[in-house]
Design a protein around this motif. Structure first.
Motif, short mmCIF file in Angstrom:
data_model
loop_
_atom_site.label_atom_id
_atom_site.label_comp_id
_atom_site.label_asym_id
_atom_site.label_seq_id
_atom_site.Cartn_x
_atom_site.Cartn_y
_atom_site.Cartn_z
N LEU A 139 0.74 -1.20 -0.13
CA LEU A 139 0.08 -0.06 0.06
C LEU A 139 0.87 1.15 0.15
N ARG A 140 0.98 1.83 -1.19
CA ARG A 140 1.75 3.11 -1.30
C ARG A 140 1.06 4.25 -0.68
N ASN A 141 1.36 5.05 -0.01
CA ASN A 141 0.45 6.29 0.61
C ASN A 141 1.34 7.64 0.68
N GLY A 142 2.01 7.81 -0.44
CA GLY A 142 2.86 9.20 -0.07
C GLY A 142 4.29 8.99 0.08
N ASP A 143 4.96 9.92 0.46
CA ASP A 143 6.34 9.92 0.95
C ASP A 143 6.51 9.54 2.47
N GLY A 144 7.55 8.83 2.61
CA GLY A 144 7.91 8.20 4.05
C GLY A 144 8.53 6.73 3.95
N PRO A 145 8.72 6.30 5.22
CA PRO A 145 9.26 5.05 5.23
C PRO A 145 8.59 3.98 4.92
N THR A 146 9.15 2.65 4.54
CA THR A 146 8.62 1.57 4.14
C THR A 146 8.56 0.48 5.37
N VAL A 147 7.65 0.25 5.87
CA VAL A 147 7.52 -0.70 6.98
C VAL A 147 6.80 -1.99 6.58
N LEU A 148 7.51 -3.06 7.04
CA LEU A 148 6.98 -4.57 6.66
C LEU A 148 6.42 -5.19 8.00
N LEU A 149 5.05 -5.66 7.87
CA LEU A 149 4.50 -6.34 8.83
C LEU A 149 4.38 -7.72 8.35
N ARG A 150 4.89 -8.61 9.22
CA ARG A 150 4.80 -9.94 8.53
C ARG A 150 4.18 -10.92 9.53
N ALA A 151 3.36 -12.07 9.12
CA ALA A 151 2.74 -13.13 9.83
C ALA A 151 3.14 -14.36 8.99
N ASP A 152 3.26 -15.50 9.83
CA ASP A 152 3.49 -16.79 9.34
C ASP A 152 2.20 -17.42 9.03
N MET A 153 2.01 -18.30 8.16
CA MET A 153 0.91 -18.92 8.03
C MET A 153 0.56 -20.54 8.13
N ASP A 154 1.85 -21.42 8.20
CA ASP A 154 1.83 -22.69 8.29
C ASP A 154 1.30 -23.29 9.94
N ALA A 155 0.59 -24.74 9.58
CA ALA A 155 0.29 -25.17 10.65
C ALA A 155 1.43 -26.30 11.04
N LEU A 156 1.08 -27.20 11.94
CA LEU A 156 1.91 -28.25 12.41
C LEU A 156 1.46 -29.88 12.23
N PRO A 157 2.15 -30.74 11.92
CA PRO A 157 1.41 -32.15 12.01
C PRO A 157 1.24 -32.52 13.26
N VAL A 158 0.40 -31.98 14.00
CA VAL A 158 -0.15 -32.44 15.46
C VAL A 158 -1.56 -32.58 15.49
N ALA A 159 -2.09 -33.66 16.19
CA ALA A 159 -3.48 -34.11 16.30
C ALA A 159 -3.97 -33.21 17.39
N GLU A 160 -5.06 -32.42 17.08
CA GLU A 160 -5.46 -31.59 17.94
C GLU A 160 -6.22 -32.34 19.19
N ALA A 161 -6.18 -31.73 20.25
CA ALA A 161 -6.98 -32.38 21.33
C ALA A 161 -7.34 -31.17 22.61
N THR A 162 -7.87 -30.11 21.85
CA THR A 162 -8.48 -28.73 22.51
C THR A 162 -9.80 -29.12 22.85
#
Length: 413
Positions: A69-92
């Motif tokens: 999202l470009r929104n005029g002059d200024g710094p470039t900030v990166l926000l990151r999230a990881d998306m993968d799950a695990l080979p774990v059988a849920e017991a919640t």
């Protein structure tokens, strides 16, 4: 006095569609996907980014998503999230538990994607309050240590621009409402090691005609426990875990080989190299003592770097978090032994801040045995547990941490 960044973050998230985001979180939790298979998750994130006005690309580094999202002059900030799950059988036992057998969001990455989505939408809707460029990254394959490197190799920065600062966060056990920060080392390095012990196959009734790799592997597993306790100085932090031992096919067949999988956690390259040397020496010694027909194979596999926050960058984020959430919510927990591939995105030069968001539901925390924080912390379900169940009420706070962190660096009106 509250800073402009903190006030703006609270304003931009005041009318956040929390119910919608909580529904997104539950949906992602129901449909976990393993590393480099995050197609549905990536599609969900990409669709929300497009709707919010981001230039959006999918398939970066395999299944990664980048929104700009470009929104005029200024710094470039990166926000990151990881998306993968695990080979774990849920017991919640949750009503929105995983519908994919043997796969679970046991590390909170579903919550990470939700936080990122909410932050991207809030900042896009409030773009009149800031200028600069916002990069939003949905990263695949964090659990295998491949995702960040794959996105870099796919030309992410050449295609979308090199950021001036990186921001990331992780769900963690602890009473919901805390935001641990560390101005330097916050997470350790991780190294996987595989050992193959070679024996001589034979009938279980005639062990004298064989060389039993199972017995050798058992001695090796025991002896490896002395690497940390007897070869690493008490002032150093290190962990050696034997995560898998495999050998044989039948009760009465002595197999030809045994395989051992190790994981090391270290906070310095010197200690890492010392541990690797000790593992090789011990493996060779045990196999020699057993009369193995071949030397063992010791292979160093996947690794994660240490996560070391840029002190000034993290101080700026911690300060705005303290303003948004109040006194006592931000503290330095010291470095954790967990690991991340987030630093790969920094290319060794881009400053970054990485912090935790505690997510244990109040009732679970209160009922946990123990009278002290460390006792309760050890007792509640943690990341990678089949019982790990973050509180959906942390959706709004997790969005605010990212929004306020971004506004600490974007040019705020």
């Amino acid at each position: 006095m509250t800073s402009t960044a903190a006030r703006t973050a609270l304003d931009l998230t005041a009318d956040l569609p929390v119910t919608d985001l909580e529904d997104l979180y539950r949906d992602l939790h129901r449909h976990p996907e393993l590393s480099l298979r995050e197609h549905r998750t990536a599609g969900k994130l990409a669709g929300r980014l497009r709707d919010a006005g981001f230039e959006t690309a999918e398939g970066v580094g395999g299944t990664g998503v980048v929104g700009r999202l470009r929104n005029g002059d200024g710094p470039t900030v990166l926000l990151r999230a990881d998306m993968d799950a695990l080979p774990v059988a849920e017991a919640t036992g949750l009503p929105y538990a995983s519908r994919t057998a043997g796969v679970m969001h046991a590390c909170g990455h579903d919550l990470h994607v939700t936080w990122l989505t909410g932050a991207a939408e809030a900042l896009a809707a409030g773009r009149a309050a800031w200028t600069g460029t916002l990069l939003v990254v949905g990263q695949p394959a964090e659990e295998t240590g491949q995702g960040a490197a794959r996105m870099i190799a796919d030309g992410m920065y050449e295609r979308f621009g090199r950021p001036d600062v990186l921001l990331g966060q992780h769900a963690a056990p602890g009473p919901a409402g805390l935001y641990p920060h560390a101005p330097g080392l916050i997470m350790s390095a991780s190294t996987d090691v595989d050992i193959v012990v070679h024996g001589r196959r034979g009938h279980g009734s005639r062990p004298e005609a064989t060389v039993d790799p199972v017995v050798t592997a058992a001695y090796l597993v025991t002896r490896l426990q002395t690497v940390v306790s007897r070869e690493i100085a008490a002032g150093e932090a290190a962990v050696l875990t034997v995560g898998r031992v495999e050998a044989g096919t039948r009760h009465n067949i002595i197999p030809a080989e045994a395989r051992i999988a190790l994981n090391l956690r270290t906070r310095s390259e010197e200690v890492r190299q010392r541990m690797l040397a000790a593992i090789r020496r011990i493996a060779q010694g045990e196999c020699l003592a057993a009369g193995c027909p071949r030397e063992p194979e010791v292979t160093v596999g996947d690794s994660f770097p240490m996560t070391v926050n840029h002190a000034g960058t993290d101080a700026a984020v911690a300060a705005v978090h303290g303003e948004v959430f109040g006194a006592g919510t931000v503290f330095d927990p010291g470095p954790a032994m967990g690991s991340e591939d987030f630093p790969v995105l920094a290319l060794g030069t881009i400053p970054y801040s990485y912090w935790f968001v505690t997510t244990t539901p109040p009732g679970v925390w209160e009922q946990a045995p123990g009278d002290t924080f460390p006792e309760k912390f050890s007792a509640v379900p943690s990341n990678h547990s089949p019982h790990f169940a973050p509180d959906p009420a942390t959706v709004l706070p997790g969005v605010r941490t990212l929004v306020s962190g971004a506004l600490a660096f974007l040019s705020v009106a």
